[in-house]
Design a protein around this motif. Structure first.
Motif, PDB file in Angstrom:
ATOM      1  N   MET A   1       0.837  -1.181   0.000  1.00 45.14           N
ATOM      2  CA  MET A   1       0.000   0.000   0.000  1.00 45.14           C
ATOM      3  C   MET A   1       0.881   1.244   0.000  1.00 45.14           C
ATOM      4  O   MET A   1       1.799   1.381   0.795  1.00 45.14           O
ATOM      5  CB  MET A   1      -0.900  -0.022   1.229  1.00 45.14           C
ATOM      6  CG  MET A   1      -1.868   1.102   1.274  1.00 45.14           C
ATOM      7  SD  MET A   1      -3.060   0.796   2.612  1.00 45.14           S
ATOM      8  CE  MET A   1      -3.362   2.458   3.076  1.00 45.14           C
ATOM      9  N   ALA A   2       0.607   2.152  -0.908  1.00 45.97           N
ATOM     10  CA  ALA A   2       1.383   3.384  -1.030  1.00 45.97           C
ATOM     11  C   ALA A   2       1.057   4.326   0.130  1.00 45.97           C
ATOM     12  O   ALA A   2      -0.070   4.350   0.618  1.00 45.97           O
ATOM     13  CB  ALA A   2       1.065   4.067  -2.355  1.00 45.97           C
ATOM     14  N   PRO A   3       2.054   5.099   0.572  1.00 41.42           N
ATOM     15  CA  PRO A   3       1.781   6.061   1.646  1.00 41.42           C
ATOM     16  C   PRO A   3       0.786   7.128   1.170  1.00 41.42           C
ATOM     17  O   PRO A   3       0.762   7.489  -0.002  1.00 41.42           O
ATOM     18  CB  PRO A   3       3.142   6.672   1.951  1.00 41.42           C
ATOM     19  CG  PRO A   3       4.013   6.327   0.810  1.00 41.42           C
ATOM     20  CD  PRO A   3       3.426   5.135   0.131  1.00 41.42           C
ATOM     21  N   LYS A   4      -0.014   7.598   2.097  1.00 43.26           N
ATOM     22  CA  LYS A   4      -1.009   8.614   1.773  1.00 43.26           C
ATOM     23  C   LYS A   4      -0.304   9.924   1.424  1.00 43.26           C
ATOM     24  O   LYS A   4       0.707  10.272   2.024  1.00 43.26           O
ATOM     25  CB  LYS A   4      -1.942   8.828   2.955  1.00 43.26           C
ATOM     26  CG  LYS A   4      -3.190   9.608   2.618  1.00 43.26           C
ATOM     27  CD  LYS A   4      -4.093   9.775   3.813  1.00 43.26           C
ATOM     28  CE  LYS A   4      -4.978   8.576   3.983  1.00 43.26           C
ATOM     29  NZ  LYS A   4      -6.034   8.813   4.986  1.00 43.26           N
ATOM     30  N   LYS A   5      -0.846  10.636   0.447  1.00 45.95           N
ATOM     31  CA  LYS A   5      -0.298  11.934   0.041  1.00 45.95           C
ATOM     32  C   LYS A   5      -1.261  13.020   0.494  1.00 45.95           C
ATOM     33  O   LYS A   5      -2.475  12.852   0.430  1.00 45.95           O
ATOM     34  CB  LYS A   5      -0.103  11.984  -1.459  1.00 45.95           C
ATOM     35  CG  LYS A   5       0.930  10.991  -1.923  1.00 45.95           C
ATOM     36  CD  LYS A   5       1.230  11.141  -3.386  1.00 45.95           C
ATOM     37  CE  LYS A   5       2.111   9.981  -3.772  1.00 45.95           C
ATOM     38  NZ  LYS A   5       3.213  10.210  -4.515  1.00 45.95           N
ATOM     39  N   TYR A   6      -0.676  14.127   0.946  1.00 47.60           N
ATOM     40  CA  TYR A   6      -1.473  15.216   1.494  1.00 47.60           C
ATOM     41  C   TYR A   6      -1.277  16.500   0.705  1.00 47.60           C
ATOM     42  O   TYR A   6      -0.153  16.879   0.387  1.00 47.60           O
ATOM     43  CB  TYR A   6      -1.094  15.462   2.959  1.00 47.60           C
ATOM     44  CG  TYR A   6      -1.369  14.278   3.832  1.00 47.60           C
ATOM     45  CD1 TYR A   6      -2.624  14.091   4.393  1.00 47.60           C
ATOM     46  CD2 TYR A   6      -0.389  13.325   4.075  1.00 47.60           C
ATOM     47  CE1 TYR A   6      -2.881  12.979   5.193  1.00 47.60           C
ATOM     48  CE2 TYR A   6      -0.644  12.225   4.873  1.00 47.60           C
ATOM     49  CZ  TYR A   6      -1.893  12.065   5.425  1.00 47.60           C
ATOM     50  OH  TYR A   6      -2.146  10.964   6.209  1.00 47.60           O
ATOM     51  N   ARG A  49       4.924  18.864   9.244  1.00 45.18           N
ATOM     52  CA  ARG A  49       3.767  18.069   9.648  1.00 45.18           C
ATOM     53  C   ARG A  49       3.042  17.474   8.449  1.00 45.18           C
ATOM     54  O   ARG A  49       2.383  16.446   8.564  1.00 45.18           O
ATOM     55  CB  ARG A  49       2.832  18.954  10.470  1.00 45.18           C
ATOM     56  CG  ARG A  49       1.617  18.272  11.043  1.00 45.18           C
ATOM     57  CD  ARG A  49       1.933  17.188  12.067  1.00 45.18           C
ATOM     58  NE  ARG A  49       2.621  17.657  13.230  1.00 45.18           N
ATOM     59  CZ  ARG A  49       2.043  18.003  14.371  1.00 45.18           C
ATOM     60  NH1 ARG A  49       0.744  17.948  14.495  1.00 45.18           N
ATOM     61  NH2 ARG A  49       2.780  18.411  15.382  1.00 45.18           N
ATOM     62  N   LEU A  50       3.179  18.101   7.286  1.00 45.52           N
ATOM     63  CA  LEU A  50       2.492  17.648   6.078  1.00 45.52           C
ATOM     64  C   LEU A  50       2.873  16.220   5.681  1.00 45.52           C
ATOM     65  O   LEU A  50       2.114  15.529   5.028  1.00 45.52           O
ATOM     66  CB  LEU A  50       2.775  18.622   4.924  1.00 45.52           C
ATOM     67  CG  LEU A  50       2.015  18.428   3.625  1.00 45.52           C
ATOM     68  CD1 LEU A  50       0.510  18.513   3.860  1.00 45.52           C
ATOM     69  CD2 LEU A  50       2.445  19.468   2.598  1.00 45.52           C
ATOM     70  N   VAL A  51       4.017  15.753   6.119  1.00 51.18           N
ATOM     71  CA  VAL A  51       4.479  14.399   5.796  1.00 51.18           C
ATOM     72  C   VAL A  51       3.545  13.345   6.395  1.00 51.18           C
ATOM     73  O   VAL A  51       3.234  12.355   5.744  1.00 51.18           O
ATOM     74  CB  VAL A  51       5.930  14.191   6.300  1.00 51.18           C
ATOM     75  CG1 VAL A  51       6.374  12.764   6.089  1.00 51.18           C
ATOM     76  CG2 VAL A  51       6.864  15.170   5.618  1.00 51.18           C
ATOM     77  N   ALA A  52       3.089  13.571   7.630  1.00 54.35           N
ATOM     78  CA  ALA A  52       2.214  12.598   8.304  1.00 54.35           C
ATOM     79  C   ALA A  52       1.309  13.323   9.303  1.00 54.35           C
ATOM     80  O   ALA A  52       1.448  13.158  10.517  1.00 54.35           O
ATOM     81  CB  ALA A  52       3.047  11.549   9.005  1.00 54.35           C
ATOM     82  N   PRO A  53       0.376  14.120   8.834  1.00 54.11           N
ATOM     83  CA  PRO A  53      -0.428  14.946   9.741  1.00 54.11           C
ATOM     84  C   PRO A  53      -1.363  14.172  10.668  1.00 54.11           C
ATOM     85  O   PRO A  53      -1.760  14.687  11.710  1.00 54.11           O
ATOM     86  CB  PRO A  53      -1.230  15.850   8.798  1.00 54.11           C
ATOM     87  CG  PRO A  53      -1.260  15.127   7.508  1.00 54.11           C
ATOM     88  CD  PRO A  53       0.023  14.347   7.438  1.00 54.11           C
ATOM     89  N   GLU A  54      -1.677  12.936  10.338  1.00 54.32           N
ATOM     90  CA  GLU A  54      -2.586  12.155  11.177  1.00 54.32           C
ATOM     91  C   GLU A  54      -1.854  11.323  12.226  1.00 54.32           C
ATOM     92  O   GLU A  54      -2.493  10.618  13.011  1.00 54.32           O
ATOM     93  CB  GLU A  54      -3.439  11.238  10.298  1.00 54.32           C
ATOM     94  CG  GLU A  54      -4.363  12.016   9.381  1.00 54.32           C
ATOM     95  CD  GLU A  54      -5.100  11.123   8.426  1.00 54.32           C
ATOM     96  OE1 GLU A  54      -6.298  10.876   8.668  1.00 54.32           O
ATOM     97  OE2 GLU A  54      -4.482  10.662   7.443  1.00 54.32           O
ATOM     98  N   ALA A  55      -0.551  11.422  12.279  1.00 53.62           N
ATOM     99  CA  ALA A  55       0.250  10.611  13.197  1.00 53.62           C
ATOM    100  C   ALA A  55       0.364  11.241  14.586  1.00 53.62           C
ATOM    101  O   ALA A  55       1.163  10.795  15.396  1.00 53.62           O
ATOM    102  CB  ALA A  55       1.648  10.396  12.613  1.00 53.62           C
ATOM    103  N   ILE A  72      -0.225  22.003  16.351  1.00 53.36           N
ATOM    104  CA  ILE A  72       1.215  22.166  16.189  1.00 53.36           C
ATOM    105  C   ILE A  72       1.602  23.338  17.090  1.00 53.36           C
ATOM    106  O   ILE A  72       1.013  24.418  16.984  1.00 53.36           O
ATOM    107  CB  ILE A  72       1.618  22.522  14.737  1.00 53.36           C
ATOM    108  CG1 ILE A  72       1.085  21.497  13.739  1.00 53.36           C
ATOM    109  CG2 ILE A  72       3.138  22.679  14.630  1.00 53.36           C
ATOM    110  CD1 ILE A  72       1.275  21.907  12.279  1.00 53.36           C
ATOM    111  N   TYR A  73       2.571  23.133  17.952  1.00 61.40           N
ATOM    112  CA  TYR A  73       3.021  24.201  18.840  1.00 61.40           C
ATOM    113  C   TYR A  73       4.207  24.922  18.210  1.00 61.40           C
ATOM    114  O   TYR A  73       5.188  24.286  17.809  1.00 61.40           O
ATOM    115  CB  TYR A  73       3.419  23.635  20.201  1.00 61.40           C
ATOM    116  CG  TYR A  73       2.244  23.053  20.947  1.00 61.40           C
ATOM    117  CD1 TYR A  73       1.387  23.876  21.664  1.00 61.40           C
ATOM    118  CD2 TYR A  73       1.976  21.690  20.904  1.00 61.40           C
ATOM    119  CE1 TYR A  73       0.295  23.351  22.337  1.00 61.40           C
ATOM    120  CE2 TYR A  73       0.888  21.158  21.575  1.00 61.40           C
ATOM    121  CZ  TYR A  73       0.049  21.995  22.284  1.00 61.40           C
ATOM    122  OH  TYR A  73      -1.030  21.476  22.943  1.00 61.40           O
TER     123      TYR A  73
END
Length: 111
Positions: A1-6, A49-55, A72-73
């Motif tokens: 499965m390909a990583p999700k793109k944002y 954060r755009l790399v994995a915002p749901e993590a 995000i602080y």
């Protein structure tokens, strides 16, 4: 499965919040360097954060929301965003940046 793109998007309210904070630092506090640094740090934090915002942990809100808020602080500020799934392709989603709020304000009331 390909990583999700944002895809990244911003609400106009985010820009209003950011401009208010930067102008306060630049004009009222007379600190051009700190204002510029805040802008740079906010941009960098969002891009990272755009790399994995749901993590990351979601913001616990009393209001029922279609999409949970994430934080995000950055210095004394909090950037709030949501992740909106692409209904036609589960490999894509949008990270929508919504607010930029000073951390000593009543965040729950503002959201």
């Amino acid at each position: 499965m390909a990583p999700k793109k944002y895809k990244l998007s911003y609400l106009p309210l985010f820009y209003e919040d950011l401009l208010e904070a930067v102008n306060h630092i630049r004009l009222k506090l007379k600190n051009e360097q700190a204002a510029e640094e805040l802008l740079n740090l906010a941009e960098l934090a969002i891009r990272e954060r755009l790399v994995a915002p749901e993590a990351f942990e979601t913001f616990q809100s009393m209001k029922e929301r279609k999409y949970p808020y994430y934080r995000i602080y950055v210095k004394n500020y909090i950037i709030f965003y949501v992740v909106i799934p692409n209904e036609s392709d589960s490999n894509f989603a949008t990270m929508e940046v919504r607010r930029f709020i000073y951390n000593r304000r009543n965040v729950k009331k503002l959201l």
